[in-house]
Design an enzyme around this catalytic site. Sequence first.
Site, PDB file in Angstrom:
ATOM      1  N   LYS A 267       7.285  13.284  12.191  1.00 29.04           N
ATOM      2  CA  LYS A 267       8.692  13.016  12.528  1.00 29.04           C
ATOM      3  C   LYS A 267       9.567  14.200  12.159  1.00 29.04           C
ATOM      4  CE  LYS A 267       7.929   8.179  11.418  1.00 29.04           C
ATOM      5  NZ  LYS A 267       8.100   7.106  10.435  1.00 29.04           N
TER       6      LYS A 267
ATOM      7  N   GLU B 198       5.130  -1.563   8.375  1.00 28.58           N
ATOM      8  CA  GLU B 198       3.877  -2.062   8.934  1.00 28.58           C
ATOM      9  C   GLU B 198       3.273  -3.081   7.971  1.00 28.58           C
ATOM     10  OE1 GLU B 198       3.307  -0.728  11.838  1.00 28.58           O
ATOM     11  OE2 GLU B 198       1.178  -0.910  12.319  1.00 28.58           O
TER      12      GLU B 198
ATOM     13  N   LEU C 295       5.471   5.145  20.053  1.00 24.39           N
ATOM     14  CA  LEU C 295       5.339   6.601  19.924  1.00 24.39           C
ATOM     15  C   LEU C 295       4.451   7.178  21.006  1.00 24.39           C
ATOM     16  CD1 LEU C 295       4.655   6.690  16.078  1.00 24.39           C
ATOM     17  CD2 LEU C 295       6.693   7.605  17.179  1.00 24.39           C
TER      18      LEU C 295
ATOM     19  N   CYS D  60     -41.604 -14.630   7.002  1.00 28.86           N
ATOM     20  CA  CYS D  60     -41.554 -13.663   8.113  1.00 28.86           C
ATOM     21  C   CYS D  60     -41.455 -12.233   7.542  1.00 28.86           C
ATOM     22  CB  CYS D  60     -40.339 -13.960   8.995  1.00 28.86           C
ATOM     23  SG  CYS D  60     -39.969 -12.646  10.155  1.00 28.86           S
TER      24      CYS D  60
ATOM     25  N   ASP E 131      -1.950  -8.007 -15.621  1.00 28.09           N
ATOM     26  CA  ASP E 131      -1.884  -9.098 -14.641  1.00 28.09           C
ATOM     27  C   ASP E 131      -1.747 -10.434 -15.352  1.00 28.09           C
ATOM     28  OD1 ASP E 131      -2.233  -7.123 -12.873  1.00 28.09           O
ATOM     29  OD2 ASP E 131      -4.177  -7.800 -12.086  1.00 28.09           O
ATOM     30  N   THR E 132      -2.439 -10.577 -16.482  1.00 24.69           N
ATOM     31  CA  THR E 132      -2.395 -11.854 -17.206  1.00 24.69           C
ATOM     32  C   THR E 132      -0.978 -12.127 -17.717  1.00 24.69           C
ATOM     33  OG1 THR E 132      -4.449 -10.976 -18.066  1.00 24.69           O
ATOM     34  CG2 THR E 132      -3.804 -13.153 -18.850  1.00 24.69           C
ATOM     35  N   GLN E 133      -0.342 -11.072 -18.261  1.00 23.09           N
ATOM     36  CA  GLN E 133       1.038 -11.273 -18.736  1.00 23.09           C
ATOM     37  C   GLN E 133       1.957 -11.651 -17.584  1.00 23.09           C
ATOM     38  OE1 GLN E 133       0.973  -7.362 -20.633  1.00 23.09           O
ATOM     39  NE2 GLN E 133       2.165  -8.259 -22.304  1.00 23.09           N
ATOM     40  N   TYR E 134       1.744 -10.975 -16.437  1.00 24.54           N
ATOM     41  CA  TYR E 134       2.572 -11.260 -15.256  1.00 24.54           C
ATOM     42  C   TYR E 134       2.366 -12.716 -14.826  1.00 24.54           C
ATOM     43  CZ  TYR E 134       4.418 -10.951 -10.494  1.00 24.54           C
ATOM     44  OH  TYR E 134       5.135 -11.172  -9.347  1.00 24.54           O
ATOM     45  N   ASP E 135       1.091 -13.115 -14.736  1.00 23.68           N
ATOM     46  CA  ASP E 135       0.786 -14.485 -14.293  1.00 23.68           C
ATOM     47  C   ASP E 135       1.402 -15.504 -15.237  1.00 23.68           C
ATOM     48  OD1 ASP E 135      -0.635 -13.403 -12.270  1.00 23.68           O
ATOM     49  OD2 ASP E 135      -2.615 -13.727 -13.151  1.00 23.68           O
TER      50      ASP E 135
ATOM     51  N   TYR F 285       8.435   2.403   6.750  1.00 27.25           N
ATOM     52  CA  TYR F 285       8.416   3.784   7.255  1.00 27.25           C
ATOM     53  C   TYR F 285       9.691   4.197   7.982  1.00 27.25           C
ATOM     54  CZ  TYR F 285       6.814   1.282  11.448  1.00 27.25           C
ATOM     55  OH  TYR F 285       6.701   0.412  12.498  1.00 27.25           O
TER      56      TYR F 285
HETATM   57  S1  IVH Z   1       7.451   5.250  13.247  1.00 36.24           S
HETATM   58  C1  IVH Z   1      10.383   5.630  16.403  1.00 36.24           C
HETATM   59  N1  IVH Z   1       5.753   5.488  11.271  1.00 36.24           N
HETATM   60  O1  IVH Z   1       2.800   2.827  15.083  1.00 36.24           O
HETATM   61  C2  IVH Z   1       9.344   5.534  15.382  1.00 36.24           C
HETATM   62  N2  IVH Z   1       5.205   3.999  13.044  1.00 36.24           N
HETATM   63  O2  IVH Z   1       3.440   3.313  18.333  1.00 36.24           O
HETATM   64  C3  IVH Z   1       8.515   4.345  15.522  1.00 36.24           C
HETATM   65  N3  IVH Z   1       3.110   2.820  12.758  1.00 36.24           N
HETATM   66  O3  IVH Z   1       4.575   0.221  16.419  1.00 36.24           O
HETATM   67  C4  IVH Z   1       7.516   4.112  14.559  1.00 36.24           C
HETATM   68  N4  IVH Z   1       2.554   3.699  10.832  1.00 36.24           N
HETATM   69  O4  IVH Z   1       3.917  -0.099  14.051  1.00 36.24           O
HETATM   70  C5  IVH Z   1       6.014   4.883  12.447  1.00 36.24           C
HETATM   71  N5  IVH Z   1       4.346   5.768   9.464  1.00 36.24           N
HETATM   72  C6  IVH Z   1       4.617   5.180  10.622  1.00 36.24           C
HETATM   73  C7  IVH Z   1       3.746   4.242  11.207  1.00 36.24           C
HETATM   74  C8  IVH Z   1       4.082   3.675  12.424  1.00 36.24           C
HETATM   75  C9  IVH Z   1       2.205   2.850  11.787  1.00 36.24           C
HETATM   76  C10 IVH Z   1       2.986   2.004  13.993  1.00 36.24           C
HETATM   77  C11 IVH Z   1       4.232   1.214  14.265  1.00 36.24           C
HETATM   78  C12 IVH Z   1       4.530   1.409  15.734  1.00 36.24           C
HETATM   79  C13 IVH Z   1       3.379   2.238  16.210  1.00 36.24           C
HETATM   80  C14 IVH Z   1       3.887   3.374  17.065  1.00 36.24           C
END
Ligand code: IVH
Length: 674
Positions: free
Chosen positions: A298, A182, A87, A439, A37-41, A234
Amino acid sequence: MSDIIDPDIAKKVENLKSELQKHNYHYYVMDDPQISDTQYDKMMQELIELEAKYPMLSTPDSPSMKVGAEPVKKFEQIRHSVKMLSLDNAFSDSDILNFDRRVKEGLMADEQILYTAEPKMDGVAVELVYKDGRLVSASTRGDGETGEDITSNVKTIRSVPLLLQQNKKEHIIPARLEARGEVIISKEGFKRLNEDMLSQGLALFANPRNAAAGSLRQLDSKVTAKRPLEIYFYGVGEVEGISCKSHWDWLYALKELGLRINPYIKPKININAVCKYYKELEQMRSGLPYDIDGMVVKVDSVQYQEQLGTKARSPRWAVAYKFKAIQETTKVLDILVQVGRTGAVTPVACLETVNIGGVNVSRATLHNEDEIRNKDIRIGDTVLVQRAGDVIPEIVKVIDSARNGSEIIFCMPQNCPSCNSQLIRDEKESLIRCVNNSCPAKTKAQIEHFVSKRAFDIDGLGEKLINQLFDKKYLSSYADIFYLDKIKMEGLERMGLKSAGNLFEAIEKSKNINFARFIYALGIRHVGEHIAEILASKYEKYEKFCSATYDDLKNIKGVGPIVAQSIIDFLGREDNLNNIERMLNSGVIIRYGENRKSTTLDGKIFVLTGTLESMTRNEAIIKIKSFGGKISESVSKKTDYLVAGKSPGSKIEKAKAAGVEIIDENKLKIMFES
Ligand code: IVH
């Protein structure tokens, strides 16, 4: 400032930019830093100075551009080219098996479907647009079709590259990439942020998600730049220039382009393995450095995803398998008040015991009187209770429809339930405080804090024993712990020779303590672990700390006026100084010059091989990381330790050849303990 630029300087700046970009990639994406970290900084400082001296060399995509831009009056709108969906939820294995059945029906397929399972991060969904590898915009999800333009804010996040990475020549930088992910704040970041907010007298955030959302919605991105925001990607929206056949390939492509993905993603597994991984992830949940609220499952094949399509708000090819409800309804049997170590008097709800996510809950904090008024909580009410991670359970709301008129309105007492002195209202913090320094309830709570894990860590001195010792007058301050009489202790009820022996051993062991822990153990109001660390590194010796002035303290970064005043008040009290003196006279030794965080694991690179017996591989990884260690998949000269379990593989030979220290599971456990 100079107009004519020496080509050597221009070259130096270019070099620094690309080196820093490369190191960001190793640090954030590969989780495998190549420099300290020091080198990076040092490199970053050099770049900042050169850019300030030669502004013509400063470009908007420079890695130094993480400090924020001019404030805006309001956020502009950005339309997403592909709708940002949410989702559907699943809550049980049978919901997941039904999801798998629907997927198969939708595809008219009999064969096994492969899924990618990912932690569901609990933060804020964002979309980042890269044009020809350059970050051009970032927006929130909004209503799914249109979000808010938070580009300047997102640019300040350290794990967001302003330029995509071209790792190998054959890798193409896409003409357009909409990357989705996210934005989160880690548990540690959240704790520190709230400590900082407190030291500035600002309102605290309720949880990491709120903190992330609030930080992203700042009109002044210079404020956002100071917040510990992080990002994990993601998925993708519209992409031009590259295409992938599976979801995992997309994630891998994002990673190759320099966008961080979650390390706990399980690619291409069947539905049974999905259910198995859910259980593992649930176990890992509390040990992860950030909040997750479930797992996202998924369909991996992009062709299948397209065939399945979407509903109005959610895709048919993905589902969120949520962790067990952390909310349940129960009844408020009574409301009691508790006096904490700082004298804060907090109401506590005694509940009809209810099992929330596998844990029996019979108490919930009510924070303060305002909270009871605002939520209108009465004795006898049916309430919704929430338990989140390590946080103390709290009442979310009253179920109004369950009232029958017999509920009793609660009033805070005027006098301390422990010492009967008059309670004082602290308007700023909207709470009531017992200001009597002697107390008993306060002193007992101070002792409990003093012996706790993160302070002196004295095992065997729990709440019950403290009460017993207090009543017998063996203890009247934490310093008395070091003067306890073993013979008298052995004679106590429920205390045999063995437990007394163990307790005295634990007390002796605790006497050698590092300075930050020592300061934290004193229980000074507003001085949490983070501030204790700052103070320990600022003051070389306890004597210097004890003679600190308000101005010295106030000017320390991260301390501020409120904390400074609290320390001065603490140090101004003779009883506190006496206690410290007595502790030191009893043989307590403070270790100086040692950062609390710098354990033997800090910054060290570990490789694991073989099967571990007393912990799972994931548990070991989480623990190593939590102590600041790094995990690498393969042995190299940079590896510090190879942890060899049962039936280790060829890594052992490699480690021997590279001169890497090989340790077993027990040695690893000793390292954790030390
Ligand atoms: S996929 C069509 N993957 O969860 C796919 N969402 O209700 C849409 N979330 O608003 C999202 N981790 O913010 C996906 N590994 C992940 C996730 C993720 C968190 C949140 C995302 C979304 C909500 C889904």
